[in-house]
Design an enzyme around this catalytic site. Structure first.
Site, PDB file in Angstrom:
ATOM      1  CB  CYS A 105      -0.937   0.040   1.204  1.00 51.35           C
ATOM      2  SG  CYS A 105      -1.670  -1.548   1.652  1.00 51.35           S
TER       3      CYS A 105
ATOM      4  CB  CYS B 271      -0.528   3.875  -4.198  1.00 56.50           C
ATOM      5  SG  CYS B 271      -0.154   2.956  -5.685  1.00 56.50           S
ATOM      6  CG  HIS B 272      -2.656   4.547  -0.355  1.00 59.43           C
ATOM      7  ND1 HIS B 272      -3.757   5.225  -0.821  1.00 59.43           N
ATOM      8  CD2 HIS B 272      -2.784   3.277  -0.825  1.00 59.43           C
ATOM      9  CE1 HIS B 272      -4.528   4.390  -1.517  1.00 59.43           C
ATOM     10  NE2 HIS B 272      -3.949   3.205  -1.541  1.00 59.43           N
TER      11      HIS B 272
ATOM     12  CG  HIS C 233       1.457   4.407 -14.414  1.00 58.67           C
ATOM     13  ND1 HIS C 233       2.334   3.490 -14.937  1.00 58.67           N
ATOM     14  CD2 HIS C 233       1.692   4.427 -13.081  1.00 58.67           C
ATOM     15  CE1 HIS C 233       3.050   2.968 -13.950  1.00 58.67           C
ATOM     16  NE2 HIS C 233       2.682   3.522 -12.812  1.00 58.67           N
TER      17      HIS C 233
ATOM     18  CG  HIS D 249       4.535   7.618 -10.522  1.00 55.73           C
ATOM     19  ND1 HIS D 249       4.622   7.256  -9.212  1.00 55.73           N
ATOM     20  CD2 HIS D 249       4.480   6.463 -11.232  1.00 55.73           C
ATOM     21  CE1 HIS D 249       4.625   5.922  -9.126  1.00 55.73           C
ATOM     22  NE2 HIS D 249       4.541   5.426 -10.346  1.00 55.73           N
TER      23      HIS D 249
ATOM     24  CG  MET E 286      -8.035   0.099  -4.528  1.00 56.19           C
ATOM     25  SD  MET E 286      -6.710   0.363  -3.322  1.00 56.19           S
ATOM     26  CE  MET E 286      -7.235  -0.796  -2.050  1.00 56.19           C
TER      27      MET E 286
HETATM   28 FE1  DHE Z   1       6.366   0.875 -10.222  1.00 58.71          FE
HETATM   29  C1  DHE Z   1       8.621   2.116 -12.479  1.00 58.71           C
HETATM   30  C2  DHE Z   1       6.822   3.571  -8.271  1.00 58.71           C
HETATM   31  C3  DHE Z   1       3.696  -0.100  -8.361  1.00 58.71           C
HETATM   32  C4  DHE Z   1       6.401  -2.165 -11.734  1.00 58.71           C
HETATM   33  N1  DHE Z   1       7.487   2.556 -10.368  1.00 58.71           N
HETATM   34  C5  DHE Z   1       8.363   2.890 -11.386  1.00 58.71           C
HETATM   35  C6  DHE Z   1       8.976   4.146 -11.079  1.00 58.71           C
HETATM   36  C7  DHE Z   1       8.480   4.556  -9.874  1.00 58.71           C
HETATM   37  C8  DHE Z   1       7.540   3.551  -9.437  1.00 58.71           C
HETATM   38  C9  DHE Z   1       8.826   5.809  -9.122  1.00 58.71           C
HETATM   39  C10 DHE Z   1       9.989   4.882 -11.941  1.00 58.71           C
HETATM   40  C11 DHE Z   1      11.370   4.480 -11.560  1.00 58.71           C
HETATM   41  C12 DHE Z   1      12.411   5.174 -12.401  1.00 58.71           C
HETATM   42  O1  DHE Z   1      12.212   5.305 -13.611  1.00 58.71           O
HETATM   43  O2  DHE Z   1      13.427   5.598 -11.836  1.00 58.71           O
HETATM   44  N2  DHE Z   1       5.378   1.641  -8.643  1.00 58.71           N
HETATM   45  C13 DHE Z   1       5.747   2.754  -7.987  1.00 58.71           C
HETATM   46  C14 DHE Z   1       4.826   2.994  -6.910  1.00 58.71           C
HETATM   47  O3  DHE Z   1       4.942   3.890  -6.035  1.00 58.71           O
HETATM   48  C15 DHE Z   1       3.706   2.067  -7.067  1.00 58.71           C
HETATM   49  C16 DHE Z   1       2.537   2.832  -7.660  1.00 58.71           C
HETATM   50  C17 DHE Z   1       3.179   1.415  -5.815  1.00 58.71           C
HETATM   51  C18 DHE Z   1       4.175   0.590  -5.042  1.00 58.71           C
HETATM   52  O4  DHE Z   1       3.817   0.141  -3.958  1.00 58.71           O
HETATM   53  O5  DHE Z   1       5.287   0.378  -5.480  1.00 58.71           O
HETATM   54  C19 DHE Z   1       4.278   1.094  -8.081  1.00 58.71           C
HETATM   55  N3  DHE Z   1       5.222  -0.847 -10.080  1.00 58.71           N
HETATM   56  C20 DHE Z   1       4.207  -1.030  -9.243  1.00 58.71           C
HETATM   57  C21 DHE Z   1       3.674  -2.369  -9.335  1.00 58.71           C
HETATM   58  O6  DHE Z   1       2.736  -2.852  -8.658  1.00 58.71           O
HETATM   59  C22 DHE Z   1       4.404  -3.035 -10.423  1.00 58.71           C
HETATM   60  C23 DHE Z   1       3.439  -3.300 -11.576  1.00 58.71           C
HETATM   61  C24 DHE Z   1       4.955  -4.405 -10.025  1.00 58.71           C
HETATM   62  C25 DHE Z   1       6.055  -4.395  -9.033  1.00 58.71           C
HETATM   63  O7  DHE Z   1       7.063  -5.012  -9.349  1.00 58.71           O
HETATM   64  O8  DHE Z   1       5.900  -3.818  -7.953  1.00 58.71           O
HETATM   65  C26 DHE Z   1       5.433  -1.985 -10.776  1.00 58.71           C
HETATM   66  N4  DHE Z   1       7.320   0.124 -11.813  1.00 58.71           N
HETATM   67  C27 DHE Z   1       7.208  -1.160 -12.259  1.00 58.71           C
HETATM   68  C28 DHE Z   1       8.064  -1.329 -13.410  1.00 58.71           C
HETATM   69  C29 DHE Z   1       8.696  -0.091 -13.640  1.00 58.71           C
HETATM   70  C30 DHE Z   1       8.218   0.799 -12.618  1.00 58.71           C
HETATM   71  C31 DHE Z   1       8.180  -2.618 -14.216  1.00 58.71           C
HETATM   72  C32 DHE Z   1       9.672   0.252 -14.755  1.00 58.71           C
HETATM   73  C33 DHE Z   1       8.938   0.426 -16.024  1.00 58.71           C
HETATM   74  C34 DHE Z   1       9.830   0.797 -17.168  1.00 58.71           C
HETATM   75  O9  DHE Z   1       9.642   0.203 -18.238  1.00 58.71           O
HETATM   76  O10 DHE Z   1      10.674   1.682 -16.991  1.00 58.71           O
END
Ligand code: DHE
Length: 547
Positions: free
Chosen positions: A47, A50-51, A370, A327, A88
């Site tokens: 959680c 996001c929160h 996103h 983000h 969500m």
């Molecule tokens: Fe991510 C990128 C934050 C949930 C998979 N994610 C990013 C980035 C951030 C971020 C800040 C960019 C990083 C960078 O470029 O330096 N992600 C967050 C969250 O805060 C969020 C919403 C909630 C959390 O609790 O983390 C979140 N993200 C997820 C997932 O649930 C995902 C689908 C599965 C997982 O592994 O947690 C997920 N995030 C990804 C992926 C990227 C990503 C695969 C990179 C994508 C790309 O192609 O660059």
């Protein structure tokens, strides 16, 4: 009387079960210490991203107790169970949380959040380990791996990454990492792979070793999402940087050893109203190709920092006012402009990394952009455009990125596409591809979250271009659970795109490789070691910022 260890946030001495906590409705349950600890772990893992740790909200709504107590237990329980198309996840109906977990989390959210400790230089140095010193590492590549076509794949819930060969689809190795590695980045030389867990543990992996292995680790906080390395000519592999969600800070490290050199807090004023925010988290970090600078998104205060690493003792930081809730984002096809989502504000900020200034701030014409790193396309009518999908609805915005050739259309939404539904996280294309791929992993409908929409770039000139649906989960042959199809990633040649079929940890997951020309499945990677695969990073595309 209170059961042993009962958690009573503000009135521990009273020892009553039904004590009146301000705002709590009579009968709202108290939870035990063991339950509280479990809920803290779930909150951190599921959680907080996001929160927010302090629950002040960003991508997700604020969950401070004034709001949760007003909504009440049942509202929270149902929201956690069923989710919403605005992003969500349906934690309950997807099976990712049991009914007991959902009940626990609904009760936990009625209590005040716990604030984790600070994490400064002393704490960081205590966690820092150089496992193989630079002088003991190979002087040249010692293996026959085609490193440029290797994929680093996050195995989210097992706290590992898999290195998978892009030609044979064989898992070359599984490497232990922090929990739920978020992203992988490659040093400018292509030698070092950096991964960061959401527990803020960085692994630096040497791809030149006979068996690629971790050569240094460090923890830079308690929660983090981003890591990057210096890419400017003359600074290749010199520095690494990582950004933390908690404590809100970034740290510049030595590029060979991860020795922490400089920690900068991001706490401070929100850019527009100029009021103090205690938790401005560091979101995406990218390396500039034009100046010796890291581009650092500070989420809650809405500032994009250009951190000049040419002299880190006299650190110069350009602070650009952008928009709150920054983000993720990526570069345009020339790598000069950085386009990034202020997602809870439905805005895209454009930064000119050559001039070091804000070029534009535009409405993305959809709910909660996103982009991941976005997708660069050559549009038949509008020329070079960059695409983002949206968490909250089915729209995909195409934004003009060609101020020279198409000046009237630069930094405006030139077209809106309609894909399968809300809950999209990533779009993807490649300079050699004729397609734009759009996922929807957070859509509550299993058929939608299990598929990918594909648009033909040559047909984008039509009024309402149609898309083809690829039934990725069906192709993977997985019938249990509600696997989510997430994040396409191309191989180096740009003729195949890989999708993760992300299932619960105890169920079968897979990676489906799709032929970009025929849009047919080419290979399914299934292996019992492939536990909860999510992000995939092709070494060459990641290093060279090809997307
Ligand atoms: Fe991510 C990128 C934050 C949930 C998979 N994610 C990013 C980035 C951030 C971020 C800040 C960019 C990083 C960078 O470029 O330096 N992600 C967050 C969250 O805060 C969020 C919403 C909630 C959390 O609790 O983390 C979140 N993200 C997820 C997932 O649930 C995902 C689908 C599965 C997982 O592994 O947690 C997920 N995030 C990804 C992926 C990227 C990503 C695969 C990179 C994508 C790309 O192609 O660059």
């Amino acid at each position: 009387n209170s059961p042993a260890g009962a958690y009573e946030p503000s009135m521990t001495t009273l020892g009553q079960l039904n004590i009146e906590i301000p705002g709590r409705k009579p009968g709202d349950p108290v939870i035990s210490q063991a339950e509280y600890d479990k809920a803290n772990t779930i909150y951190f893992e599921r959680c907080a991203g996001c929160h927010g740790v302090l629950r002040k909200g960003a991508t997700g709504k604020a969950l401070t107790t004034d709001l949760t107590r007003e909504g009440g237990y049942e509202y929270l329980r149902d929201f956690i169970t069923y989710g919403s198309p605005a992003g969500m996840p349906n934690w309950g109906t997807s099976g990712e949380m049991t009914e007991e977990d959902v009940d626990l989390m609904a009760r936990y959210l009625l209590l005040e959040p716990a604030q984790p400790p600070e994490f400064g230089m002393a704490e960081m140095r205590e966690t820092w380990k150089v496992l193989v010193a630079p002088e003991d590492r190979p002087k040249e590549k010692m293996n026959d791996i085609d490193i440029d076509n290797l994929f680093s794949v996050t195995l989210r819930d097992s706290g590992q990454i898999a290195l998978i060969d892009g030609a044979t689809y064989e898992i070359h190795s599984i490497i232990e990492t922090g929990y739920a590695v978020h992203i992988s980045r490659i040093s400018a030389s292509g030698r070092y792979l950096m991964v960061i867990g959401r527990d803020a543990l960085i692994n630096m992996i040497d791809l030149w070793m006979e068996e690629p292995a971790t050569v240094a680790t460090i923890k830079i906080g308690t929660e983090a999402r981003s890591v990057e390395t210096s890419k400017m000519e003359g600074y290749e592999d010199k520095y690494a940087i990582a950004g933390a969600y908690w404590p809100p800070q970034y740290v510049i490290m030595d590029g060979d050893t991860l020795e922490p050199l400089k920690i900068q807090s991001t706490r401070g004023m929100i850019f527009d109203e100029q009021t103090y925010h205690p938790e401005p988290r560091v979101a995406a970090i990218l390396s500039s190709h034009y100046r010796p600078e890291f581009i650092v998104n500070v989420k809650e205060t809405g500032k994009i920092l250009l951190v000049d690493y040419s002299d880190i003792r006299n650190l110069k930081v350009t602070e650009i006012e952008a928009e709150r809730f920054l983000h993720d984002g990526g570069l345009d096809s020339t790598k000069r402009y950085f386009l990034t989502a202020a997602n809870a504000r439905n805005k895209i900020a454009v930064i000119d990394t050559k001039e070091g200034e804000l070029t534009a701030l535009l409405d993305s014409d959809g709910l909660t952009p996103h982009p991941g790193r976005g997708a660069n396309l050559n549009h038949p009518v509008h020329g070079p455009v960059w695409a983002t999908s949206h968490l909250g609805d089915e729209t995909v915005a195409l934004i003009g990125t060609d101020p020279e050739g198409h000046p009237d259309e630069a930094w405006t939404v030139v077209q809106q596409l309609y894909a399968m539904g809300g809950g999209s996280l990533f779009v993807k294309s490649h300079p050699t591809s004729e397609h734009l791929y759009v996922d929807a992993p957070l859509n509550p409908d299993a058929e939608v979250s299990g598929s990918v929409a594909v648009f033909k770039v040559s047909e984008l000139g039509q009024e309402e271009p149609e898309y083809t649906v690829l039934p990725i989960v069906e192709w993977a042959g997985i019938t249990e659970g509600q696997p989510r199809v997430v994040q396409g990633e191309f191989n180096k040649a740009g003729n195949e795109i890989w999708f993760s079929v992300w299932n619960a940890a105890d169920l079968t997951s897979a990676i489906v490789v799709v032929d970009d020309k025929t849009l047919q499945p080419k290979h399914v990677i299934k292996d019992e070691r492939l536990i909860t695969p999510t992000g995939k990073f092709n070494v060459y595309n990641t290093r060279a910022d090809v997307y």
